[in-house]
Design a protein around this motif. Structure first.
Motif, PDB file in Angstrom:
ATOM      1  N   GLU A  51     -32.541  19.023  33.486  1.00 56.62           N
ATOM      2  CA  GLU A  51     -33.817  19.224  34.188  1.00 56.62           C
ATOM      3  C   GLU A  51     -34.695  17.971  34.098  1.00 56.62           C
ATOM      4  OE1 GLU A  51     -36.175  21.078  36.722  1.00 56.62           O
ATOM      5  OE2 GLU A  51     -34.318  21.950  35.975  1.00 56.62           O
ATOM      6  N   LYS A  52     -34.577  17.244  32.996  1.00 57.70           N
ATOM      7  CA  LYS A  52     -35.349  16.012  32.810  1.00 57.70           C
ATOM      8  C   LYS A  52     -35.009  14.991  33.892  1.00 57.70           C
ATOM      9  CE  LYS A  52     -35.570  12.083  29.758  1.00 57.70           C
ATOM     10  NZ  LYS A  52     -34.795  11.360  28.790  1.00 57.70           N
ATOM     11  N   HIS A  53     -33.712  14.812  34.165  1.00 53.25           N
ATOM     12  CA  HIS A  53     -33.284  13.845  35.195  1.00 53.25           C
ATOM     13  C   HIS A  53     -33.764  14.265  36.574  1.00 53.25           C
ATOM     14  CE1 HIS A  53     -30.893  11.599  32.398  1.00 53.25           C
ATOM     15  NE2 HIS A  53     -30.145  12.640  32.092  1.00 53.25           N
ATOM     16  N   ILE A  54     -33.694  15.568  36.840  1.00 55.80           N
ATOM     17  CA  ILE A  54     -34.115  16.064  38.154  1.00 55.80           C
ATOM     18  C   ILE A  54     -35.611  15.857  38.338  1.00 55.80           C
ATOM     19  CG2 ILE A  54     -34.346  18.128  39.591  1.00 55.80           C
ATOM     20  CD1 ILE A  54     -31.696  19.106  38.333  1.00 55.80           C
ATOM     21  N   SER A  55     -36.397  16.234  37.339  1.00 58.87           N
ATOM     22  CA  SER A  55     -37.854  16.111  37.485  1.00 58.87           C
ATOM     23  C   SER A  55     -38.279  14.644  37.599  1.00 58.87           C
ATOM     24  CB  SER A  55     -38.571  16.801  36.324  1.00 58.87           C
ATOM     25  OG  SER A  55     -38.251  16.193  35.101  1.00 58.87           O
ATOM     26  N   GLU A  56     -37.624  13.759  36.881  1.00 62.19           N
ATOM     27  CA  GLU A  56     -37.942  12.325  36.997  1.00 62.19           C
ATOM     28  C   GLU A  56     -37.480  11.760  38.336  1.00 62.19           C
ATOM     29  OE1 GLU A  56     -36.059  10.390  33.715  1.00 62.19           O
ATOM     30  OE2 GLU A  56     -37.507  11.122  32.252  1.00 62.19           O
ATOM     31  N   GLY A  57     -36.340  12.230  38.834  1.00 61.21           N
ATOM     32  CA  GLY A  57     -35.757  11.663  40.041  1.00 61.21           C
ATOM     33  C   GLY A  57     -36.334  12.177  41.343  1.00 61.21           C
ATOM     34  N   LYS A  58     -36.853  13.406  41.337  1.00 67.39           N
ATOM     35  CA  LYS A  58     -37.350  14.006  42.578  1.00 67.39           C
ATOM     36  C   LYS A  58     -38.419  13.170  43.252  1.00 67.39           C
ATOM     37  CE  LYS A  58     -38.331  18.394  41.475  1.00 67.39           C
ATOM     38  NZ  LYS A  58     -38.628  19.825  41.654  1.00 67.39           N
ATOM     39  N   SER A  59     -39.252  12.527  42.454  1.00 69.71           N
ATOM     40  CA  SER A  59     -40.368  11.783  43.026  1.00 69.71           C
ATOM     41  C   SER A  59     -39.934  10.565  43.833  1.00 69.71           C
ATOM     42  CB  SER A  59     -41.323  11.342  41.916  1.00 69.71           C
ATOM     43  OG  SER A  59     -40.665  10.453  41.037  1.00 69.71           O
ATOM     44  N   ILE A  60     -38.716  10.090  43.602  1.00 69.19           N
ATOM     45  CA  ILE A  60     -38.298   8.848  44.255  1.00 69.19           C
ATOM     46  C   ILE A  60     -36.957   8.970  44.977  1.00 69.19           C
ATOM     47  CG2 ILE A  60     -37.081   7.763  42.336  1.00 69.19           C
ATOM     48  CD1 ILE A  60     -38.821   5.267  43.033  1.00 69.19           C
ATOM     49  N   ALA A  61     -36.133   9.936  44.609  1.00 73.35           N
ATOM     50  CA  ALA A  61     -34.788  10.049  45.189  1.00 73.35           C
ATOM     51  C   ALA A  61     -34.818  10.258  46.700  1.00 73.35           C
ATOM     52  CB  ALA A  61     -34.023  11.190  44.511  1.00 73.35           C
ATOM     53  N   TRP A  62     -35.845  10.902  47.205  1.00 75.32           N
ATOM     54  CA  TRP A  62     -35.921  11.189  48.637  1.00 75.32           C
ATOM     55  C   TRP A  62     -35.997   9.913  49.482  1.00 75.32           C
ATOM     56  CZ3 TRP A  62     -40.225   9.872  51.547  1.00 75.32           C
ATOM     57  CH2 TRP A  62     -41.349   9.482  50.834  1.00 75.32           C
ATOM     58  N   LEU A  63     -36.453   8.819  48.895  1.00 76.18           N
ATOM     59  CA  LEU A  63     -36.524   7.554  49.629  1.00 76.18           C
ATOM     60  C   LEU A  63     -35.130   7.021  49.984  1.00 76.18           C
ATOM     61  CD1 LEU A  63     -39.355   5.752  47.643  1.00 76.18           C
ATOM     62  CD2 LEU A  63     -39.482   6.650  49.972  1.00 76.18           C
ATOM     63  N   SER A  64     -34.113   7.526  49.321  1.00 69.81           N
ATOM     64  CA  SER A  64     -32.746   7.073  49.571  1.00 69.81           C
ATOM     65  C   SER A  64     -32.289   7.351  50.995  1.00 69.81           C
ATOM     66  CB  SER A  64     -31.775   7.763  48.599  1.00 69.81           C
ATOM     67  OG  SER A  64     -32.116   7.463  47.273  1.00 69.81           O
ATOM     68  N   TYR A  65     -32.948   8.276  51.665  1.00 73.90           N
ATOM     69  CA  TYR A  65     -32.532   8.684  53.006  1.00 73.90           C
ATOM     70  C   TYR A  65     -33.344   8.003  54.106  1.00 73.90           C
ATOM     71  CZ  TYR A  65     -30.096  12.155  50.307  1.00 73.90           C
ATOM     72  OH  TYR A  65     -29.281  12.773  49.394  1.00 73.90           O
ATOM     73  N   LEU A  66     -34.155   7.025  53.750  1.00 73.45           N
ATOM     74  CA  LEU A  66     -35.015   6.360  54.735  1.00 73.45           C
ATOM     75  C   LEU A  66     -34.625   4.897  54.937  1.00 73.45           C
ATOM     76  CD1 LEU A  66     -38.475   7.892  53.770  1.00 73.45           C
ATOM     77  CD2 LEU A  66     -36.946   8.560  55.631  1.00 73.45           C
ATOM     78  N   GLY A  67     -33.355   4.684  55.237  1.00 70.85           N
ATOM     79  CA  GLY A  67     -32.874   3.354  55.582  1.00 70.85           C
ATOM     80  C   GLY A  67     -33.070   2.326  54.486  1.00 70.85           C
TER      81      GLY A  67
END
Length: 108
Positions: free
Chosen positions: A3-19
C-alpha cells in the motif's frame, strides 16, 4: 503490491500516459514498483503512438477511408491513455487492452 508504494506512486504514475511527460515519473520514482508498472505501460502506449504517426502519414494518401482509419486509431490510443490514467489514479495495476502485455519487455 504494498500500500505504501501505491500511495506514493499514485500522485505521479498517471503522468506515464501523457506522452513525453513520462520523463517525470521516470526521473522521480523509477524505483517504486507501482510507478514502474505504469511507466512500462506508458512506454508501450508512447511507442504505439509514434508508430501510429507513421501509419497515419501513410494513410493520408488514401482519400476519406485513410482519414477515417487514422481518426479511429487516434481515438483508440486516447481511450487507452484515459484508461491508464484512471487505473493509475485508482491504485490499480491493470494492463492496457491489446498492447499492455508488451510492457513486460522493458527492463530497467
Amino acid at each position: 503490491m504494498e500500500e505504501k508504494h501505491i500511495s506514493e506512486g499514485k500522485s505521479i504514475a498517471w503522468l506515464s500516459y501523457l506522452g513525453i511527460l513520462i520523463i517525470i515519473p521516470i526521473l522521480l520514482q523509477k524505483e517504486n514498483p507501482y510507478t514502474k508498472f505504469h511507466i512500462k505501460q506508458g512506454l508501450v502506449l508512447l511507442v504505439a503512438s509514434v508508430a501510429w504517426v507513421v501509419v497515419s502519414w501513410i494513410l493520408a494518401f488514401i482519400p476519406v477511408i485513410g482519414a477515417v482509419i487514422s481518426l479511429l486509431g487516434w481515438l483508440a490510443l486516447a481511450i487507452l491513455a484515459i484508461m491508464g490514467i484512471v487505473n493509475a489514479l485508482q491504485g490499480k495495476e491493470a494492463r492496457l487492452s491489446f498492447i499492455g502485455d508488451y510492457g513486460d519487455r522493458f527492463s530497467f
